[in-house]
Motif scaffolding. Structure first.
Motif, short mmCIF file in Angstrom:
data_model
loop_
_atom_site.label_atom_id
_atom_site.label_comp_id
_atom_site.label_asym_id
_atom_site.label_seq_id
_atom_site.Cartn_x
_atom_site.Cartn_y
_atom_site.Cartn_z
N PHE A 1 46.89 66.45 31.48
CA PHE A 1 47.75 67.54 31.01
C PHE A 1 47.20 68.86 31.55
O PHE A 1 45.97 69.02 31.61
CB PHE A 1 47.73 67.54 29.46
CG PHE A 1 48.67 68.55 28.85
CD1 PHE A 1 50.02 68.26 28.69
CD2 PHE A 1 48.21 69.79 28.45
CE1 PHE A 1 50.88 69.19 28.13
CE2 PHE A 1 49.06 70.72 27.89
CZ PHE A 1 50.40 70.41 27.73
N ASP B 1 53.00 63.33 29.72
CA ASP B 1 51.66 63.90 29.94
C ASP B 1 51.07 64.47 28.65
O ASP B 1 51.67 65.33 27.99
CB ASP B 1 51.73 65.02 30.98
CG ASP B 1 52.26 64.52 32.33
OD1 ASP B 1 52.40 63.29 32.50
OD2 ASP B 1 52.53 65.37 33.20
N GLY B 2 49.89 64.00 28.31
CA GLY B 2 49.08 64.61 27.26
C GLY B 2 49.45 64.27 25.83
O GLY B 2 48.67 64.58 24.92
N THR C 1 55.14 68.07 24.77
CA THR C 1 53.80 67.77 24.26
C THR C 1 53.29 68.91 23.39
O THR C 1 52.68 68.67 22.34
CB THR C 1 52.83 67.51 25.42
OG1 THR C 1 53.24 66.33 26.12
CG2 THR C 1 51.40 67.32 24.92
#
Length: 323
Positions: free
Chosen positions: A190, A149-150, A274
């Motif tokens: 995110f 994610d992100g 992340t």
């Protein structure tokens, strides 16, 4: 250069609205990435949200091409055609998985179009060839690194910020459109992904960054090694993971979860990993800004030094994660 606050807000809102529409479309068409041993997520998640970033950047490129004249118009046109090809084959692959070699062939055509545009703009053969190679490399690096994610969109936002700072005029506006589009997409990806970029988005991010890098190499007063710093975090993880898989005799072109960021995400979660990569990327951006007056000789030492630090972190992480 358009009015910057209006330009940024326009592309942020366009990307956000288009991402919401893309999510609804993906759910309706059942375009879902399912969890599996070669995936880093645990729930079925819609894919293809990167079409929103493509739409925003492509519209920006076409608008800037209409406002430009001569060589700039041709270069923006070449970029737009190449972006449409990369995004188009990615969009197709998001709907129906394709051969990796077909995708690579289309990406090579798009990279050649970008190189041809630079050559026609008067840069000479070597800058054109560099653009071609970097487009192929970054399209696939962003695809390899788009696994949690992100991470892909946040790193693209960092690099877009860097090139916005070093570029002028319409190309700075294009970098700003990419930055705003990434920020418009990020809330959907995110800290908890409601939609993924998909191949349509990851490839487009890499291609756009390659074009911004290529133009920066021709027009910026910064020593060229410094312009690679905002890409270094992804280049190290993707590059050395690829080399290690090749040396191990693995099918390196197939999906896997042996990147450091993927294995770290299994242990520490997507948000922390992340965030850690974002901090590393932010450091490379700050180094580029702080050392912007460095000579070429100094820059030729700075880039390998930064690369060695990142490589040491990568090797340490692999050892700690027992990859």
């Amino acid at each position: 250069m358009p009015d910057l606050p209006v330009w940024l807000l326009l592309h942020f809102l366009l990307a956000a609205a288009a991402t919401q529409a893309a999510r609804a479309y993906a759910l309706r068409r059942r375009l879902l990435d399912q969890p599996g041993e070669r995936r880093s997520h645990t729930v079925a998640t819609p894919r293809g949200g990167g079409i929103a970033v493509v739409l925003s950047v492509l519209l920006a490129a076409l608008w800037l091409a209409m406002l430009a004249a001569g060589k700039d118009r041709m270069l923006f046109g070449s970029f737009a055609i190449g972006l449409a090809l990369v995004a188009g084959i990615g969009w197709w692959d998001d709907h129906r998985p394709l051969s990796p070699w077909l995708r690579l062939a289309v990406q090579a055509i798009a990279a050649s179009i970008l190189g041809w545009g630079l050559y026609q703009a008067g840069t000479g053969p070597w800058p054109a060839l560099t653009a071609l190679v970097m487009a192929l490399v970054l399209v696939n690096v962003w695809n390899f690194m788009d696994g949690i994610d992100g991470i892909a969109s946040s790193q693209a936002a960092i690099a877009a910020s860097a090139y916005f700072w070093v570029l002028n005029g319409p190309w700075a506006a294009l970098a700003a459109s990419l930055l705003a589009a990434c920020l418009g997409f990020l809330p959907f990806n995110f800290p908890k992904a409601r939609i993924f970029l998909g191949d349509v988005g990851s490839g487009a991010l890499g291609y756009t960054l390659a074009a911004l890098l290529a133009v920066s190499l021709q027009t910026s007063s910064l020593a060229w090694p410094l312009l690679l710093l905002p890409l270094a975090v992804f280049l190290v993880d993707a590059g050395f993971t690829l080399i290690s898989r090749m040396l191990a005799g693995e099918r390196w072109w197939t999906p896997h979860v042996t990147h450091v960021y993927q294995q770290a995400a299994f242990r520490f979660g997507h948000v922390r990993v992340t965030g850690a990569y974002f901090l590393l990327g932010a450091v490379t951006l700050m180094l580029m800004l702080l050392l912007s007056r460095a000579s070429l000789q100094s820059a030729l030492m700075i880039l390998p030094g930064c690369g060695l630090v990142l490589l040491a972190l990568w090797l340490g992480a692999r050892k700690g994660l027992k990859i």
